[in-house]
Scaffold this motif. Structure first.
Motif, mmCIF file in Angstrom:
data_model
loop_
_atom_site.group_PDB
_atom_site.id
_atom_site.type_symbol
_atom_site.label_atom_id
_atom_site.label_comp_id
_atom_site.label_asym_id
_atom_site.label_seq_id
_atom_site.Cartn_x
_atom_site.Cartn_y
_atom_site.Cartn_z
ATOM 1 N N PRO A 1 -11.803 85.954 70.610
ATOM 2 C CA PRO A 1 -12.371 87.303 70.494
ATOM 3 C C PRO A 1 -11.690 88.104 69.384
ATOM 4 C CG PRO A 1 -11.917 86.773 72.791
ATOM 5 C CD PRO A 1 -11.281 85.699 71.973
ATOM 6 N N HIS A 2 -12.483 88.649 68.469
ATOM 7 C CA HIS A 2 -11.982 89.475 67.373
ATOM 8 C C HIS A 2 -12.841 90.721 67.229
ATOM 9 C CE1 HIS A 2 -9.832 85.850 66.048
ATOM 10 N NE2 HIS A 2 -9.161 86.610 65.199
ATOM 11 N N ILE A 3 -12.195 91.824 66.849
ATOM 12 C CA ILE A 3 -12.932 93.024 66.450
ATOM 13 C C ILE A 3 -12.366 93.511 65.117
ATOM 14 C CG2 ILE A 3 -13.605 93.795 68.758
ATOM 15 C CD1 ILE A 3 -11.276 95.782 68.673
ATOM 16 N N LEU A 4 -13.191 94.239 64.396
ATOM 17 C CA LEU A 4 -12.788 94.879 63.149
ATOM 18 C C LEU A 4 -12.983 96.377 63.330
ATOM 19 C CD1 LEU A 4 -12.069 94.695 60.047
ATOM 20 C CD2 LEU A 4 -14.559 94.627 59.661
ATOM 21 N N PHE A 5 -11.955 97.182 63.023
ATOM 22 C CA PHE A 5 -12.114 98.626 63.171
ATOM 23 C C PHE A 5 -11.426 99.349 62.017
ATOM 24 C CE2 PHE A 5 -8.629 97.215 65.800
ATOM 25 C CZ PHE A 5 -7.605 98.113 65.604
ATOM 26 N N ALA B 1 -17.806 93.267 66.018
ATOM 27 C CA ALA B 1 -17.240 92.495 67.133
ATOM 28 C C ALA B 1 -17.900 91.126 67.119
ATOM 29 C CB ALA B 1 -17.499 93.204 68.465
ATOM 30 N N ASN B 2 -17.095 90.064 67.122
ATOM 31 C CA ASN B 2 -17.703 88.736 67.025
ATOM 32 C C ASN B 2 -18.259 88.277 68.365
ATOM 33 O OD1 ASN B 2 -15.462 87.899 68.474
ATOM 34 N ND2 ASN B 2 -14.786 86.375 66.975
ATOM 35 N N ALA B 3 -18.928 87.147 68.344
ATOM 36 C CA ALA B 3 -19.636 86.662 69.533
ATOM 37 C C ALA B 3 -18.679 86.392 70.677
ATOM 38 C CB ALA B 3 -20.420 85.390 69.181
ATOM 39 N N ALA B 4 -17.485 85.841 70.368
ATOM 40 C CA ALA B 4 -16.511 85.549 71.426
ATOM 41 C C ALA B 4 -16.067 86.821 72.122
ATOM 42 C CB ALA B 4 -15.307 84.822 70.819
ATOM 43 N N TYR B 5 -15.899 87.892 71.363
ATOM 44 C CA TYR B 5 -15.514 89.167 71.970
ATOM 45 C C TYR B 5 -16.646 89.702 72.845
ATOM 46 C CZ TYR B 5 -13.946 93.966 72.550
ATOM 47 O OH TYR B 5 -13.559 95.165 73.105
ATOM 48 N N ARG B 6 -17.854 89.640 72.327
ATOM 49 C CA ARG B 6 -18.985 90.189 73.085
ATOM 50 C C ARG B 6 -19.181 89.432 74.392
ATOM 51 N NH1 ARG B 6 -21.277 89.707 67.969
ATOM 52 N NH2 ARG B 6 -22.804 88.154 68.677
ATOM 53 N N ARG B 7 -19.027 88.118 74.360
ATOM 54 C CA ARG B 7 -19.191 87.338 75.590
ATOM 55 C C ARG B 7 -18.142 87.711 76.629
ATOM 56 N NH1 ARG B 7 -20.056 82.999 71.992
ATOM 57 N NH2 ARG B 7 -17.859 82.365 72.256
ATOM 58 N N PHE C 1 -15.781 90.473 76.642
ATOM 59 C CA PHE C 1 -15.421 91.854 76.942
ATOM 60 C C PHE C 1 -16.594 92.826 76.960
ATOM 61 C CE2 PHE C 1 -11.510 90.019 75.048
ATOM 62 C CZ PHE C 1 -10.667 90.200 76.138
ATOM 63 N N ALA C 2 -17.724 92.469 76.413
ATOM 64 C CA ALA C 2 -18.860 93.401 76.364
ATOM 65 C C ALA C 2 -20.183 92.659 76.491
ATOM 66 C CB ALA C 2 -18.819 94.195 75.067
ATOM 67 N N PRO C 3 -20.376 91.931 77.616
ATOM 68 C CA PRO C 3 -21.596 91.137 77.744
ATOM 69 C C PRO C 3 -22.854 91.972 77.962
ATOM 70 C CG PRO C 3 -20.325 91.048 79.770
ATOM 71 C CD PRO C 3 -19.486 91.790 78.785
ATOM 72 N N THR C 4 -22.699 93.236 78.351
ATOM 73 C CA THR C 4 -23.884 94.020 78.710
ATOM 74 C C THR C 4 -24.199 95.152 77.739
ATOM 75 O OG1 THR C 4 -22.534 95.456 80.134
ATOM 76 C CG2 THR C 4 -23.560 93.530 81.161
ATOM 77 N N GLY C 5 -23.401 95.329 76.703
ATOM 78 C CA GLY C 5 -23.679 96.439 75.790
ATOM 79 C C GLY C 5 -22.910 96.307 74.501
ATOM 80 N N SER C 6 -23.246 97.145 73.536
ATOM 81 C CA SER C 6 -22.605 97.106 72.228
ATOM 82 C C SER C 6 -21.343 97.957 72.232
ATOM 83 C CB SER C 6 -23.561 97.621 71.150
ATOM 84 O OG SER C 6 -22.905 97.722 69.905
ATOM 85 N N VAL C 7 -20.329 97.504 71.479
ATOM 86 C CA VAL C 7 -19.097 98.278 71.349
ATOM 87 C C VAL C 7 -18.981 98.899 69.962
ATOM 88 C CG1 VAL C 7 -17.874 96.863 73.040
ATOM 89 C CG2 VAL C 7 -17.768 96.247 70.613
ATOM 90 N N VAL C 8 -19.872 98.526 69.054
ATOM 91 C CA VAL C 8 -19.811 99.033 67.685
ATOM 92 C C VAL C 8 -20.024 100.553 67.685
ATOM 93 C CG1 VAL C 8 -20.925 98.997 65.413
ATOM 94 C CG2 VAL C 8 -20.529 96.861 66.659
ATOM 95 N N HIS D 1 -9.259 96.849 80.349
ATOM 96 C CA HIS D 1 -10.384 96.952 81.270
ATOM 97 C C HIS D 1 -11.466 95.986 80.792
ATOM 98 C CE1 HIS D 1 -9.041 100.538 83.499
ATOM 99 N NE2 HIS D 1 -8.459 100.867 82.351
ATOM 100 N N THR D 2 -11.908 95.117 81.677
ATOM 101 C CA THR D 2 -12.955 94.152 81.336
ATOM 102 C C THR D 2 -14.043 94.233 82.396
ATOM 103 O OG1 THR D 2 -12.165 92.262 82.640
ATOM 104 C CG2 THR D 2 -11.097 92.647 80.503
ATOM 105 N N PRO D 3 -15.207 93.642 82.139
ATOM 106 C CA PRO D 3 -16.265 93.637 83.160
ATOM 107 C C PRO D 3 -15.824 92.995 84.468
ATOM 108 C CG PRO D 3 -17.173 93.020 81.033
ATOM 109 C CD PRO D 3 -15.690 93.071 80.860
ATOM 110 N N GLN D 4 -14.791 92.138 84.421
ATOM 111 C CA GLN D 4 -14.298 91.480 85.630
ATOM 112 C C GLN D 4 -13.132 92.226 86.260
ATOM 113 O OE1 GLN D 4 -14.590 89.662 82.582
ATOM 114 N NE2 GLN D 4 -16.709 89.249 83.218
#
Length: 431
Positions: free
Chosen positions: A22-26, A35-41, A43-50, A91-94
């Motif tokens: 998981p990687h993000i660029l800010f 946010a790359n695919a690994a991060y979205r899967r 930490f953010a499977p249900t919405g965008s973090v951008v 904080h994660t979805p889990q």
């Protein structure tokens, strides 16, 4: 592809998308621009973090981490000008989970830190609540210790765990081993306190047939069994002086000889050791070799006593109670949790486990109350009578003129528990 602001470099965004972690660029204002695919899967499977700030996504807070009592890798990178690593509770979805963060600052065309890449690796060594066995906690002292474990784990450095009895040194040793590239090989435990000098050498280094009376066959030692893995020397301060020099040779060269043999053998192992003793004082007194101390203490980690992480007691108690309760579903009341947090626990987590097991046996309902905790703690009180949980049940019997039901109410226990204690004392009406 992750969405990004127009100013983000498309090549960089494309590169991050292909990374397995998981990687993000800010940007410098903490806004996530990719946010790359690994991060979205993860930490953010249900919405965008951008477009959101990293601290809002990871911690649910409106200010940067360093303004909320945590270590902020971006603030540290701005100060140092280089990559930074921290351990965060995310904080994660889990739910909440520990995450290793590595942040790399990138300079823009003006030579300023304009972008930041953050890699996140969930840390499976610890948790913030009951579940699978392992390290549990979220107090600051616990997190500081855990960050050291996460840093040293992947290396081959010798680790010395320092702490009072009952603080969980073997669990931390298991965490260090699990974080290393040796995790697939054995973690072999040497209980130094239980091995007399006459047995220490043969247990650790092994022996040949006929090496001593009773050696009817050759036997490999624990050092050989740990080949490729980790050797955990528990209570290393109890190793006899005569054996310390042989252990030092093993640690420095990876070589040893079995008892009764001249053949030099090799083993590839990492050493984690632990003690509740003051090894520096033992070195000064001549009871522990200075060269061995420095070889073991490449990376010392102090384990906090339970009184230094009292906020973790409810988490630990819930996990321990699930293991020791005689029946499922037993819970601690809020008052019971508060009573536990008020106790100093000189025996640390081991004592906490004992207290909970006693309280569970003293409780007839589905919820342990503060009175049950007080009774369980009374077992260790000066003058306590074994099996009664009170300093002198017979004295209370003599002073009480009412019924057994009234006495049970006065003591804050059930009649059934009172009669169990009476039977333990051998009183006639305890039958």
């Amino acid at each position: 592809m992750p969405r990004a602001t127009p100013t983000a470099l498309p090549e960089l965004v494309s590169y991050l998308e292909g990374l397995p972690e998981p990687h993000i660029l800010f940007d410098r204002r903490y806004r996530i621009v990719a946010a790359n695919a690994a991060y979205r899967r993860q930490f953010a499977p249900t919405g965008s973090v951008v477009g959101r700030t990293c601290h809002a996504v990871s911690h649910g807070i409106d200010v940067p981490c360093d303004q909320a009592g945590e270590s902020c890798p971006l603030a540290r990178a701005r100060e140092s000008g280089q990559r930074e690593r921290v351990l965060h509770l995310h904080h994660t979805p889990q739910g909440e989970s520990y995450v290793n963060i590595e942040l790399v600052p990138l300079r823009d065309a003006q030579g300023e830190q304009g972008w930041f890449i953050e890699k996140m690796e969930p840390l499976a060594l610890a948790q913030t609540g009951p579940g699978t066995p392992g390290l549990i906690g979220r107090a600051p002292a616990f997190q500081q210790m855990l960050e050291l474990v996460a840093r040293v784990g992947p290396s081959n450095a010798s680790v010395l765990l320092l702490g009072e009895s009952g603080t969980g040194k073997e669990l931390v040793a298991q965490a260090v081993h699990a974080a290393s590239h040796r995790a697939g090989a054995p973690l072999v435990v040497v209980d130094c306190a239980s091995l007399p000098e006459t047995l220490f050498e043969s247990e650790v280094f092994g022996h040949e047939r006929g090496a001593f009376t009773g050696a009817t066959q050759a036997r490999p030692g624990l050092a050989e069994s740990a080949d490729g893995g980790t050797l955990f020397l528990d209570e290393v301060g109890d190793i006899p002086l005569t054996m310390q020099v042989k252990l030092l040779r093993l640690l420095e060269s990876g070589t040893f000889r079995r008892v009764g043999s001249t053949e030099l053998r090799r083993t590839d192992l990492r050493v984690v050791s632990a003690t509740h003793r003051d090894l520096k004082a033992m070195v000064a007194d001549g009871r522990f070799r200075q060269d061995l101390y420095h070889r073991l203490a490449t990376f010392p980690i102090a384990l906090p006593p339970l009184r230094a992480r009292a906020t973790d007691i409810p988490l630990l108690a819930e996990a321990l109670l699930a293991r020791v309760a005689p029946r499922p579903g037993l819970r601690l009341s809020r008052a019971a949790q508060t009573r536990l947090q008020q106790h100093r626990f000189p025996g640390n987590v081991r004592e906490l486990r004992n207290v909970l097991e006693r309280a569970a046996l003293l409780c007839d309902g589905e919820r342990i109350e503060a009175t049950h905790i007080d009774q369980a703690l009374a077992f260790d009180a000066p003058g306590a009578m074994p099996g009664t949980g009170t300093p002198d049940l017979q004295a209370r019997l003599r002073a009480h003129a009412g019924s057994r039901a009234a006495l049970a109410r006065e003591m804050g226990i059930s009649e059934r528990t009172l009669y169990r204690r009476l039977r333990a004392l051998g009183t006639p009406d305890g039958a």
